[in-house]
Design a protein around this motif. Structure first.
Motif, PDB file in Angstrom:
ATOM      1  N   GLY A 276       3.194  53.617  40.639  1.00 55.49           N
ATOM      2  CA  GLY A 276       3.977  53.246  39.469  1.00 55.49           C
ATOM      3  C   GLY A 276       4.637  54.448  38.831  1.00 55.49           C
ATOM      4  O   GLY A 276       4.678  55.548  39.389  1.00 55.49           O
ATOM      5  N   LEU A 277       5.176  54.222  37.628  1.00 59.78           N
ATOM      6  CA  LEU A 277       5.805  55.297  36.881  1.00 59.78           C
ATOM      7  C   LEU A 277       5.618  55.057  35.396  1.00 59.78           C
ATOM      8  O   LEU A 277       5.376  53.925  34.945  1.00 59.78           O
ATOM      9  N   VAL A 278       5.716  56.143  34.633  1.00 58.89           N
ATOM     10  CA  VAL A 278       5.590  56.095  33.185  1.00 58.89           C
ATOM     11  C   VAL A 278       6.987  56.087  32.593  1.00 58.89           C
ATOM     12  O   VAL A 278       7.804  56.971  32.885  1.00 58.89           O
ATOM     13  N   VAL A 279       7.263  55.080  31.761  1.00 61.21           N
ATOM     14  CA  VAL A 279       8.578  54.907  31.157  1.00 61.21           C
ATOM     15  C   VAL A 279       8.456  55.110  29.653  1.00 61.21           C
ATOM     16  O   VAL A 279       7.806  54.308  28.962  1.00 61.21           O
ATOM     17  N   PRO A 280       9.059  56.175  29.099  1.00 56.52           N
ATOM     18  CA  PRO A 280       9.038  56.342  27.642  1.00 56.52           C
ATOM     19  C   PRO A 280      10.018  55.395  26.971  1.00 56.52           C
ATOM     20  O   PRO A 280      11.129  55.175  27.470  1.00 56.52           O
ATOM     21  N   SER A 281       9.590  54.793  25.857  1.00 55.17           N
ATOM     22  CA  SER A 281      10.451  53.913  25.080  1.00 55.17           C
ATOM     23  C   SER A 281      10.374  54.348  23.626  1.00 55.17           C
ATOM     24  O   SER A 281       9.598  55.225  23.255  1.00 55.17           O
ATOM     25  N   TYR A 282      11.173  53.708  22.781  1.00 54.77           N
ATOM     26  CA  TYR A 282      11.163  54.069  21.365  1.00 54.77           C
ATOM     27  C   TYR A 282       9.891  53.599  20.672  1.00 54.77           C
ATOM     28  O   TYR A 282       9.595  54.038  19.556  1.00 54.77           O
ATOM     29  N   ASP A 283       9.133  52.726  21.325  1.00 54.21           N
ATOM     30  CA  ASP A 283       7.897  52.216  20.736  1.00 54.21           C
ATOM     31  C   ASP A 283       6.649  52.866  21.321  1.00 54.21           C
ATOM     32  O   ASP A 283       5.542  52.582  20.864  1.00 54.21           O
ATOM     33  N   GLY A 284       6.794  53.696  22.348  1.00 53.21           N
ATOM     34  CA  GLY A 284       5.632  54.321  22.968  1.00 53.21           C
ATOM     35  C   GLY A 284       5.875  54.603  24.436  1.00 53.21           C
ATOM     36  O   GLY A 284       6.988  54.921  24.856  1.00 53.21           O
ATOM     37  N   LEU A 285       4.818  54.477  25.240  1.00 47.35           N
ATOM     38  CA  LEU A 285       4.903  54.680  26.677  1.00 47.35           C
ATOM     39  C   LEU A 285       4.571  53.380  27.387  1.00 47.35           C
ATOM     40  O   LEU A 285       3.699  52.616  26.949  1.00 47.35           O
ATOM     41  N   GLU A 286       5.253  53.139  28.489  1.00 51.13           N
ATOM     42  CA  GLU A 286       4.979  51.953  29.296  1.00 51.13           C
ATOM     43  C   GLU A 286       4.654  52.382  30.717  1.00 51.13           C
ATOM     44  O   GLU A 286       5.299  53.281  31.267  1.00 51.13           O
ATOM     45  N   LEU A 287       3.632  51.751  31.287  1.00 51.18           N
ATOM     46  CA  LEU A 287       3.250  51.978  32.680  1.00 51.18           C
ATOM     47  C   LEU A 287       3.805  50.831  33.504  1.00 51.18           C
ATOM     48  O   LEU A 287       3.430  49.671  33.320  1.00 51.18           O
ATOM     49  N   LEU A 288       4.710  51.165  34.419  1.00 49.99           N
ATOM     50  CA  LEU A 288       5.416  50.144  35.186  1.00 49.99           C
ATOM     51  C   LEU A 288       5.054  50.266  36.662  1.00 49.99           C
ATOM     52  O   LEU A 288       5.246  51.326  37.265  1.00 49.99           O
ATOM     53  N   PRO A 289       4.512  49.208  37.279  1.00 47.60           N
ATOM     54  CA  PRO A 289       4.235  49.262  38.717  1.00 47.60           C
ATOM     55  C   PRO A 289       5.522  49.264  39.510  1.00 47.60           C
ATOM     56  O   PRO A 289       6.505  48.602  39.138  1.00 47.60           O
ATOM     57  N   LEU A 290       5.553  50.006  40.601  1.00 48.07           N
ATOM     58  CA  LEU A 290       6.755  50.077  41.426  1.00 48.07           C
ATOM     59  C   LEU A 290       6.936  48.831  42.283  1.00 48.07           C
ATOM     60  O   LEU A 290       8.048  48.501  42.683  1.00 48.07           O
ATOM     61  N   ASN A 291       5.833  48.135  42.581  1.00 47.25           N
ATOM     62  CA  ASN A 291       5.898  46.919  43.395  1.00 47.25           C
ATOM     63  C   ASN A 291       5.182  45.783  42.673  1.00 47.25           C
ATOM     64  O   ASN A 291       4.114  45.341  43.094  1.00 47.25           O
ATOM     65  N   PRO A 292       5.731  45.301  41.556  1.00 45.93           N
ATOM     66  CA  PRO A 292       5.023  44.281  40.771  1.00 45.93           C
ATOM     67  C   PRO A 292       4.835  42.969  41.500  1.00 45.93           C
ATOM     68  O   PRO A 292       3.875  42.255  41.262  1.00 45.93           O
ATOM     69  N   ASP A 293       5.751  42.638  42.428  1.00 42.66           N
ATOM     70  CA  ASP A 293       5.629  41.355  43.125  1.00 42.66           C
ATOM     71  C   ASP A 293       4.480  41.339  44.115  1.00 42.66           C
ATOM     72  O   ASP A 293       3.880  40.310  44.375  1.00 42.66           O
ATOM     73  N   SER A 294       4.174  42.534  44.670  1.00 42.49           N
ATOM     74  CA  SER A 294       3.151  42.578  45.714  1.00 42.49           C
ATOM     75  C   SER A 294       1.754  42.730  45.161  1.00 42.49           C
ATOM     76  O   SER A 294       0.799  42.244  45.736  1.00 42.49           O
ATOM     77  N   ASP A 295       1.601  43.410  44.019  1.00 43.80           N
ATOM     78  CA  ASP A 295       0.243  43.610  43.517  1.00 43.80           C
ATOM     79  C   ASP A 295      -0.072  42.774  42.287  1.00 43.80           C
ATOM     80  O   ASP A 295      -1.204  42.755  41.809  1.00 43.80           O
ATOM     81  N   GLY A 296       0.916  42.103  41.722  1.00 45.92           N
ATOM     82  CA  GLY A 296       0.657  41.219  40.596  1.00 45.92           C
ATOM     83  C   GLY A 296       0.339  41.937  39.305  1.00 45.92           C
ATOM     84  O   GLY A 296      -0.132  41.314  38.354  1.00 45.92           O
ATOM     85  N   VAL A 297       0.560  43.255  39.213  1.00 48.79           N
ATOM     86  CA  VAL A 297       0.253  44.024  38.016  1.00 48.79           C
ATOM     87  C   VAL A 297       1.463  43.995  37.096  1.00 48.79           C
ATOM     88  O   VAL A 297       2.589  44.255  37.524  1.00 48.79           O
ATOM     89  N   SER A 298       1.247  43.666  35.842  1.00 47.34           N
ATOM     90  CA  SER A 298       2.347  43.596  34.887  1.00 47.34           C
ATOM     91  C   SER A 298       2.500  44.934  34.166  1.00 47.34           C
ATOM     92  O   SER A 298       1.657  45.827  34.266  1.00 47.34           O
ATOM     93  N   ARG A 299       3.574  45.057  33.413  1.00 46.07           N
ATOM     94  CA  ARG A 299       3.853  46.268  32.651  1.00 46.07           C
ATOM     95  C   ARG A 299       2.814  46.434  31.543  1.00 46.07           C
ATOM     96  O   ARG A 299       2.475  45.489  30.848  1.00 46.07           O
TER      97      ARG A 299
END
Length: 463
Positions: A276-299
């Motif tokens: 995955g990767l860490v995505v900075p936003s104006y509200d904080g940090l988000e952890l985003l899986p690179l293959n969400p369809d295959s592992d079923g992990v949400s943001r």
């Protein structure tokens, strides 16, 4: 009529005879294969590890791990064997710095008690030092060889803003800039020679192609940022002055590019394990899986004004700096499936941070504001307890310098400069004692290039 009947009855018998012969031949081949001894298929340096260094070893058939674990390692450093079947891993767990190549003599038995022909593997897990070095015609990206000499990796650039070694050691990328805000993203491919069946086969990396991944010639870039993971993937994040000119993509080691449709308020960071990767936003940090369809992990989200300072790659942990409304700062250790753990809180600026692979030892460079700006190196454990501290004296971290940890040599790498001096120098710091050594080499930025490579020229002894 009789002749035709005889011919038709002969064909099934002939066909059945051929099938029986083929079945017998197949059975004979299976018996021969079962009686043949196992052999070594490949050995590869493993970058994702929790110890000092690791090798992945693949055999031709499932092995008895206990017999393989009796293989000798010289020097005899503490190590363990993991895995099952034909894929095993040796993990060097020594807390003592590795200062020379390692010799691994592999032997063992498969599950049928057939012995493996002994194989010797030489392995140098030590990383190479990379630096952006000032020169008369700008700045150059250089690599320090084992003999202490420096090898130039690219033509001179006016300024080098970032150097990003690929996590598997297969290359190094950089962002350069000129006075007209034209930024370039260059990638130097490297062929590692850190593993061999012969001692003399170990050598410094060999230069590959120099690829230009992006150029601001056609349109000025506001910023460019790079991030790599231990799979050797490279994330390229670009932002232009024009509306909707931001672009982000990931380039695999096979040089295939995959565009990412993301909105971020700052630099993206790939997770070391490639998941995955860490995505900075104006509200904080988000952890985003690179293959969400295959592992079923949400943001996943972590609110608050936070920034990633370092990853503890062997344990899935990370160090974050949190900025509070009263201008204090805290350092948090993020552990998977747990809330962030605050390990430091104060008013000093956190200039850089690093952690070991397991996230058990943490290092911070703190800058106290005042009449005399002074940097202090602080070592703490995962609970926030202070282990030791050291003042950098007349030295301070250069602007943009990182604190890069090498688990093989147990040392930290950064760039420091004297107060009032515009030129920085490479500094090495012991992870255990905080002993501080400033090299003669002038530098703007410095990073470790991890060792990498694989050995596959083993042959079946029965051939």
């Amino acid at each position: 009529m009789r002749a035709r009947s005889s011919a038709s009855s002969t064909r099934p018998r002939l066909l059945s005879g051929c099938l029986a012969a083929l079945a017998g031949l197949t059975l004979l081949q299976q018996q021969i294969l079962l009686r043949r001894p196992p052999w070594l298929q490949s050995v590869a340096i493993q970058p994702i590890r929790s110890g000092a260094a690791a090798l992945d070893v693949r055999f031709s058939r499932p092995m008895d791990r206990a017999t393989v674990a009796a293989s000798s390692l010289v020097p005899d450093l503490p190590h363990s064997w993991f895995g099952r079947q034909e894929r095993l891993r040796i993990l060097v767990e020594s807390v003592q710095p590795v200062v020379e190549p390692l010799r691994l003599e592999l032997h063992g038995q498969d599950l049928r008690r057939l012995p493996l022909t002994k194989q010797v593997v030489w392995w140098d897990p030590r990383p190479h030092l990379l630096a952006a070095v000032p020169s008369g015609d700008g700045e150059r990206l250089k690599l320090r060889l084992r003999n202490g000499r420096w090898l130039s990796l690219a033509p001179p650039q006016q300024r080098i803003l970032q150097i990003e070694p690929l996590g598997d050691g297969s290359g190094v990328a950089m962002v350069s800039d000129d006075n007209e805000a034209r930024q370039r993203v260059l990638l130097r491919q490297l062929s590692q020679r850190a593993i061999s069946s012969l001692r003399q086969g170990l050598a410094d990396p060999q230069l590959g192609s120099l690829d230009e991944l992006e150029s601001g010639e056609s349109g000025a870039l506001l910023f460019a940022h790079l991030s790599s993971n231990q799979l050797g993937e490279l994330l390229v994040q670009l932002g232009g002055f024009e509306p909707d000119s931001d672009r982000t993509w990931i380039q695999s080691r096979g040089r295939k590019q995959r565009s990412l449709d993301l909105e971020a308020s700052g630099p993206l960071r790939l997770l070391p394990d490639g998941n995955g990767l860490v995505v900075p936003s104006y509200d904080g940090l988000e952890l985003l899986p690179l293959n969400p369809d295959s592992d079923g992990v949400s943001r996943q989200s972590l609110p608050g004004s936070r920034e990633v300072k370092a990853f503890c790659s062997g344990a899935g942990r990370a160090l974050l700096v949190r900025h509070w409304p009263d201008y204090r700062r805290s350092v948090e250790l993020v552990i998977p499936a747990r809330p962030p753990r605050q390990v430091w809180l104060g008013e000093a600026g956190v200039m850089a941070a690093a952690c070991d692979n397991g996230g058990e030892r943490l290092w911070l460079v703190l800058r106290e504001a005042g009449l005399r700006t002074q940097d202090t190196l602080l070592q703490i454990d995962s609970e926030g307890r202070e282990i030791r501290r050291r003042s950098l004296g007349g030295w301070r971290l250069s602007s943009g310098a990182e604190l890069d940890y090498d688990p093989v040599g147990d040392q930290l790498l950064t760039v420091v400069q004297k107060s009032g001096d515009d030129q920085g120098r490479v500094a090495l710091i012991s992870g255990s004692t905080l002993r501080f050594d400033v090299l003669e080499q002038a530098a703007v930025l410095a990073r470790w290039l991890p060792a990498g490579g694989a050995l596959t020229d083993f042959s079946d002894p029965a051939r």
